[in-house]
Scaffold this active site. Structure first.
Site, PDB file in Angstrom:
ATOM      1  N   ASP A 108      61.855  11.155  22.454  1.00 43.70           N
ATOM      2  CA  ASP A 108      60.481  10.698  22.648  1.00 43.70           C
ATOM      3  C   ASP A 108      60.365   9.766  23.847  1.00 43.70           C
ATOM      4  O   ASP A 108      61.341   9.200  24.329  1.00 43.70           O
ATOM      5  CB  ASP A 108      60.012   9.950  21.403  1.00 43.70           C
ATOM      6  CG  ASP A 108      60.951   8.801  21.060  1.00 43.70           C
ATOM      7  OD1 ASP A 108      62.187   8.997  21.134  1.00 43.70           O
ATOM      8  OD2 ASP A 108      60.457   7.707  20.730  1.00 43.70           O
ATOM      9  N   GLU A 109      59.153   9.645  24.301  1.00 37.25           N
ATOM     10  CA  GLU A 109      58.754   8.605  25.245  1.00 37.25           C
ATOM     11  C   GLU A 109      59.625   8.513  26.489  1.00 37.25           C
ATOM     12  O   GLU A 109      59.904   7.429  26.979  1.00 37.25           O
ATOM     13  CB  GLU A 109      58.709   7.236  24.546  1.00 37.25           C
ATOM     14  CG  GLU A 109      57.665   7.193  23.456  1.00 37.25           C
ATOM     15  CD  GLU A 109      57.555   5.798  22.837  1.00 37.25           C
ATOM     16  OE1 GLU A 109      56.416   5.369  22.579  1.00 37.25           O
ATOM     17  OE2 GLU A 109      58.585   5.156  22.590  1.00 37.25           O
TER      18      GLU A 109
END
Lengths: 678, 678
Positions: free
Chosen positions: B318-319
C-alpha cells in the site's frame, strides 16, 4: 582536635538524623540513599532533555534503562522530547559514565553517585549496574508544580547495605505468566532489588519444561509451565535490569507434582500421586534411598542449570515431615544400614548427594533452613524462613553465619501473611547481633516471599506492592533509616508510580468490584474495601481446606489490600482525638460516609457474590450512624447503645474472609460515648 | 400451498425480527447466533458443574477452552467448583461432543449447536473449533439473581456468515508485547473472531527477528521485536483459540525500517535511511529493479514463513507513491526497458515476482488493494482498505470478487479513526451487491484494523474494545442483525466481561488520570472524560507531525474513549426532551454535576499535564451552570446568555486533543432557553 570532633559530630548528626528526616519529607526516594545533600539548583525537564552514555555498554543495560527512563519521564510529565533515545555524541545534558560492564553475582558493585546541577546531571559509577541504580534514583526525584517539571539540585552517594535483596515468587501454587514476572521485575528494579527467586515447583505444579522428562510438563503442570525459551527470556529481562535469577526446584518434599509424573521415584509404593489442589504441607516425598532419584535429579539439573546462569541454585528442602519415609520399611532399613538416626539425617544424606551433583555444574546449593544440620558442609547456603511462628525463638540466620554458612533471611518478610508494612519494615536482618567481619559478610541479605496459594495474576501485584518497596529499603538502606511515618509518607508516591510499569496493584481492586457487581456503581464497595483487609496469617484459608487452586479469587477479600487506606487515616484520627471526637470534623465525616454507605449498597441489584457482604455493610452503617449521632448530639440512649454494641461485636468478627480494621477505633468511640453521653 | 407459504412467512417474521428483538433484550449474546429459541428450563450453576469432552482432542483446543470456561465461570459467579478440569468420564453435566479436530483455514467448520436443559447442557459440533465457539456462547449466557447463578433454557444453532473475521494489529508504529497480543486474542475468541492479521513491519520498525538478516532487529527495531520463539508462542496461542495468524511484511513501500538496516536495497542511492519517528506516508521504497531485493525477500520469506503455518501471507503493497522511483534514472530506464508505463505497473511487476517467491513456499499472496491492477493474477488476494476518504466511490471488494479475486474488506472498519460503534456496525461488507455464488464465495470476510500511531500497550485495548465486539457481530451474524439500540444494549455487558480476560479497556482510564494528577482525587477528571472523545479521523495528529512514536500517550485524550458514556446518555435525554427540559430530572442532574465539577477540579494541585484542561473545565461548568439555573428558574438574562454562548463556542472547539461530544445538545438547550426564557 576538639573542634574537629565537634564538627564531625554535627555533620554526623545533621546528615544522619535531623537533616535526613527533613530531606525525607521533601524527596520521595525509596530506598533512601546512603548519603544525600541538597544544592541550590534546579534542572528543568523540557523537550531538550538528552542522555549520553559515556562507556561501552555491550550488555545494553544502561541503554535499555536510559530508554525506559526517557519514556517514563515523558509519560509522567507530558513533555514531548526531541530525542527519544540516548544521543550518540557525548553532549547529553544527562551524562552517564561508568567504568565497566559487570556480570551479576554477589560481588557486583552497585554503587553510584548522582549529581544534579542547573544544566546538567551526572551519574557516575564503577559498573553499568551502578549506573542503572542511579537512573532509578533520578526518576524518583522528578518533581512538578504549576509551571515546571524539574529535578531538584541534589548530590547523592549511594551503595547498598546487603548484596542480596530479593523477591521470591511462587509460580507453583498459582502459575504466573511471563508478563506478570516481567512487570514485577520492573517493579523490583525501580526500588533497586537485585534477586528474583523463582519458586518453580511444588505440590501444586512443576512449571519448567523438561525435554529429558517431558511427563513433568505433560502431567504435572496442567499445561501451565515455562518453556526453555521463556525462561531464557525472563532471565535475560532480569539481567538487563541488574537482577539475578535463582531457580528453586523444591525437593525432596513438596513433590506431589513431580511424583504425579514419575511415581516410581516416590517414597510410598502404591500411593496414588496427583497434583495437589489444596494448600498445606503434604506427604509425597522423593525416595532418597533410590539411586534412580539421583539419576533423575542429575539429568534434570544438567538440563535446566544452563538456563539459569547464576551460581546459586535453590533445592528447597523444607517441610518434609518424613511421613512416607516412616511408612516405608526399605527406607527405614536404609537409614539403619547407613547409620542415619533421624529423617533429618536422611535428608542431609540426600542434600549432600545433591550438592555433589550440583558442584560439577558450578552451582552452589541453597536451601530453606531445614537443610542446616550438623553434617551439611559449609558450602551450602542457608535460607532462613522459620521464626517464632514455626517454633524457633529466632531465625537461623545469625546461627548459620556463625557456623560458617552464607545465609539469606526471609523470616519476617512473608508478604503473603498480609501483615502491615511496618511489621516487615521493622525487621532488621541483623538486629543487635555482634558479628565478626567474616560472619557479617556471610549474611548476604534477605528476600521477601510471595507464596501464591491465594493469589492469581489478577491479584498478585496487590499482595507484593507497595509493601515490597519498603522492604527493599530495609535491604538497601542503612539500619538507621527506620522512621515509620516517614517511610509511609514516601511509600505513597512510590506505590503510585509503580502503575507506570504496568503493575496492577491499584487498578485490580476496581476490576474485581466491577466483576462482583455486574458492572454497577461500585462506590459503596470501594468505601467498604478501604476499611477491610484480607484475613491475616493464613486464617483466610483455614489450614488450606477452603480454597483449591481453581477456586474463585475474584471475591471481596481479593479486592481488599493490607494497610487499608481509610482505616489508616481513621485510626490515626481516633488515636489522636484526645477525648474530643466531636471536635474532629474528619472523624465525623468518615462516620457519616459509612453511616450513609449502606443506603448506596442497598440500591445495587444483588447477586451471590455480593449478598455475603450485606451483613458487614449493614452493621458498619448502624455503628457509624449511632456513633455520629451520639457524638454530634452528645447523648446516647440505652437502646442505641445496645444496638451499637451488638453491631460492633458482629463487625469485630471476620466476614467474607476480611477483617474490618477500624473496629478498635469504633470500640474506643463507643466506650467514650458510653462514658460521657449516656 | 397458500397455507404453507403463510406459515413460512409467519415463522420467518417471528423468529427473525419481532421475536428476535425480544430475545435480544433478554440475552447478551454477541455475535448474535443464527437461530435461537427459548425452552422452559434453567440449568443452575453450583459446585457440581462438570464438563465432559466426548471426542479425541489432540490439539487440546477444547480442553483448553473448557478449563478457561470453568475458571471464568467460577470467577464470575463466585461458585467454588468441585472439579476444576474436564472430568475423564462422560458424566459431566455439560457435554461437549464433536466429530473431529480440524486444521485452521478458510474451510474450517465453525458451526455448533447448544442446548440448555434443566440438568444438562449439550454442545455439539462437527469440529473442535465449533465446540469452542459454542462454549463462548454458553459463557455469555451466564445469568444471576439474588438467589442463583444459572444458564437459561435455550436452543441455539449457529454458524458464521463470513469465514474471515479478523482483527489487524499494527505492532510497527508502537510495538505491542506478546501479552498485549495474547489478551486481545482472548478477546477475539470471546466474540468468535478467527483471524489475527499481524502487521509486523512498517517505516517505524521491523518487528521480526531474522537470523539471515540480523541487522533487521539490530538496527530497525529499537530492540523491540519478536523472537522466532515468541512468534511460535503467539501462533500456537491463537491456534488454541481457533484463530489463524496472517503475518504482514509490508513492501515495497513503508520500508524505512528495512532500509535503515539494508540501505543498499533502497530506490534512492545516497539517501540516509532511518527508522521513522513520525506518522504518515514516506518515500523510502525497496528497489524493484534490483535483483538483490528479491534475493533478500526470498531468503527472508524462506526463513519466516515456517513460523506462520497459515496459507495466506500479506505483503502490504500500500501507499507507495513512487517518489524515489521517479527520482532514480535507472529505475525509469528499467521501466522503459520492460514496457512498464506507470509506477503501478512497476509495482505489479514486483508483486508478481513476490508471488513466484511465495508459491513454492505454499503461500498465497495477499495485499492491500493497490495491488489490484489488470495484470496481477487472480491467485492474489485483495485486501480492500480504501474508501471515499481515499478517493474511491466505494471499496474495491465487490470489484475484486467479480474479477475473480478472493477479497477481504477493511474499509469501514478502521477503528483507529475513533468513530462511534454504530458507524462500523452499519457497514455491511456486501451491502446490496448482486453477486453470483462464486463471487460471494470469494468475499472471504473482513477485518477491523488497529493502526498504532497513537496507541501504546497502555491504551490499545481501549481503542480496540468494545467496538470490535460489535464489528465481530457484523462479520459473524446475518445481515438482518442490525438494530443499533439492541446492539448497544448487548455491547455493555459484553464489554464489561472482557475485563475477565485481562483486557484493560476500562481500567486504563483511571491509571492515566491518576498519573495526570499525581494520584489526587480523579473524580472531576472522570466526569470530564465521560463527555470527551479523542479527536476523530487522524485530526489528533495533524498529518503526523505532532506525535512522534516516543511522545507521551498518557494525556487526557488517551484516557478518553469513543462513545463516551455520559455523552451518549445526555444526548439521548436532550434529543427526547420534547421542548420540556425542565421536566427531565436526569438532564438537570447532569447539568448540575457539570456545573459543580470545576469546583472539584479547582481543588487539585495543578501540574503541566492538567493545566491545559482548565479552560475546558471552566467553560463546561459555566455553560452547565447557566443552563441549569435558566431551566430551573425558566428565565435567562442577556448577560448570562452572552456568557453562555461565548463559553459554548469555546467548548465547541477541540481542546487538548479531544472534542466535547455534548455540545450539540448544549446548543439545543441554549436555543431553547433563548427562545422561551429570555
Amino acid at each position: 582536635m576538639k573542634k574537629i570532633l565537634l564538627f564531625l559530630l554535627l555533620l554526623n548528626c545533621s546528615s544522619n538524623s535531623i537533616g535526613q528526616n527533613e530531606l525525607m519529607k521533601q524527596y520521595n526516594l525509596m530506598p533512601w540513599p546512603k548519603e544525600i545533600s541538597e544544592k541550590p539548583a534546579k534542572f528543568f525537564i523540557n523537550s531538550d532533555v538528552t542522555i549520553s552514555i559515556n562507556a561501552q555498554d555491550d550488555k545494553h543495560r544502561v541503554r535499555n534503562a536510559a530508554v525506559m527512563f526517557l519514556r517514563r519521564l515523558s509519560n509522567r510529565t507530558g513533555v514531548f522530547l526531541n530525542e527519544g533515545f540516548p544521543v550518540n555524541n557525548s553532549k547529553g545534558n544527562i551524562q552517564i559514565t561508568f567504568s565497566k560492564v559487570t556480570s551479576l553475582n554477589i560481588e557486583t558493585d552497585e554503587s553510584y553517585t548522582l549529581d544534579i546541577s542547573d544544566n546538567s546531571i551526572q551519574i557516575n559509577s564503577n559498573t553499568d549496574v551502578g549506573a542503572i541504580r542511579g537512573l532509578a534514583t533520578l526518576l524518583q526525584l522528578t518533581q512538578n508544580n504549576t509551571t515546571d517539571n524539574f529535578f531538584p539540585g541534589i548530590h547523592i552517594e549511594d551503595s547498598p547495605r546487603f548484596v542480596w535483596r530479593g523477591l521470591m515468587i511462587d509460580v507453583a501454587r498459582h502459575f504466573q505468566p511471563v508478563e506478570v514476572l516481567k512487570r514485577n521485575l520492573e517493579g523490583m528494579a525501580s526500588v533497586k532489588m537485585n534477586v528474583f527467586h523463582w519458586h518453580l515447583t511444588d505440590d501444586q505444579g512443576f512449571r519448567v519444561e523438561s525435554k529429558t522428562y517431558p511427563k513433568l510438563q505433560e502431567f504435572a503442570s496442567d499445561g501451565q509451565y515455562y518453556t526453555h525459551e521463556q525462561i531464557k527470556e525472563v532471565v535475560a529481562y532480569a539481567n538487563k535490569l541488574g537482577i539475578r535469577v535463582i531457580p528453586e526446584i523444591d525437593v525432596p518434599g513438596h513433590a506431589s507434582a513431580i511424583l504425579s509424573a514419575y511415581p516410581e521415584l516416590g517414597s510410598k509404593k502404591g500411593f496414588t500421586y496427583a497434583i495437589e489442589r489444596y494448600a498445606g504441607v503434604f506427604d509425597p516425598t522423593l525416595d532418597p534411598t533410590n539411586e534412580k532419584t539421583y539419576e533423575f535429579l542429575e539429568n534434570l539439573f544438567k538440563e535446566i542449570t544452563p538456563l539459569f546462569p547464576d551460581e546459586y541454585f535453590h533445592i528447597g528442602g523444607d517441610e518434609n515431615e518424613g511421613k512416607h519415609w516412616n511408612e516405608n520399611q526399605n527406607i527405614q532399613a536404609f537409614k539403619k544400614e547407613h547409620g542415619l538416626e533421624t529423617n533429618h539425617d536422611l535428608q542431609t544424606y540426600f542434600n549432600i548427594k545433591l550438592e555433589k551433583i550440583l558442584a560439577p555444574l558450578n552451582k552452589k546449593l541453597m536451601g530453606w533452613d531445614e537443610i542446616l544440620t550438623p553434617s551439611i558442609p559449609t558450602t551450602a547456603v542457608i535460607h532462613s524462613w522459620r521464626g517464632e511462628h514455626e517454633g524457633l525463638e529466632q531465625s537461623t540466620l545469625i546461627e548459620a553465619s556463625q557456623k560458617g554458612y552464607q545465609a539469606v533471611l526471609s523470616a519476617g518478610y512473608y508478604i503473603d501473611r498480609m501483615l502491615p508494612v511496618e511489621h516487615h519494615y521493622s525487621v532488621d536482618p541483623i538486629g543487635g547481633a555482634a558479628l565478626t567481619k567474616e560472619e557479617r559478610k556471610r549474611i548476604l541479605g534477605a528476600e521477601a516471599t510471595m507464596w501464591s496459594e491465594l493469589v492469581t495474576p489478577l491479584t498478585i501485584d496487590s499482595r507484593i506492592w507497595p509493601r515490597t518497596a519498603a522492604i527493599a529499603e530495609r535491604f538497601w538502606s542503612t539500619k538507621e533509616v527506620n522512621d515509620i511515618p516517614l517511610m509511609k509518607k514516601r511509600l505513597k508516591p512510590v506505590s503510585f508510580n509503580l502503575e507506570e510499569l504496568g503493575i496492577t496493584h491499584i487498578s485490580s481492586r476496581d476490576v474485581i468490584l466491577r466483576g462482583m457487581t455486574n458492572n454497577q456503581d461500585i462506590s459503596s464497595l470501594i468505601t467498604l474495601s478501604k476499611i477491610c483487609e484480607p484475613l491475616k496469617v493464613y486464617e483466610r484459608n483455614k489450614g488450606g481446606i477452603e480454597y483449591k487452586s481453581f477456586s474463585p479469587f475474584t471475591l471481596f477479600a481479593d479486592a481488599c489490600v493490607v494497610d487499608a487506606e481509610d482505616a489508616e487515616m481513621f485510626n490515626e484520627l481516633v488515636s489522636n482525638f484526645n477525648n474530643q471526637p466531636e471536635n474532629s470534623a474528619k472523624t465525623l465525616s468518615y462516620l457519616n460516609q459509612w453511616a450513609n454507605n449502606h443506603a448506596l449498597f442497598s440500591r445495587l441489584e444483588k447477586n451471590q457474590k455480593m449478598i455475603p457482604l450485606e451483613e458487614l455493610s449493614v452493621n458498619l452503617s448502624n455503628v457509624a450512624k449511632i456513633l455520629s449521632t451520639s457524638i454530634e448530639s452528645k447523648s446516647i440512649n440505652e437502646s442505641d447503645l445496645d444496638t451499637l454494641k451488638t453491631s460492633l461485636s458482629t463487625l469485630e468478627k471476620p466476614h467474607v474472609d476480611v477483617e474490618v480494621v477500624i473496629t478498635k477505633s469504633l470500640r474506643l468511640l463507643t466506650d467514650y460515648c458510653e462514658t460521657n453521653f449516656l
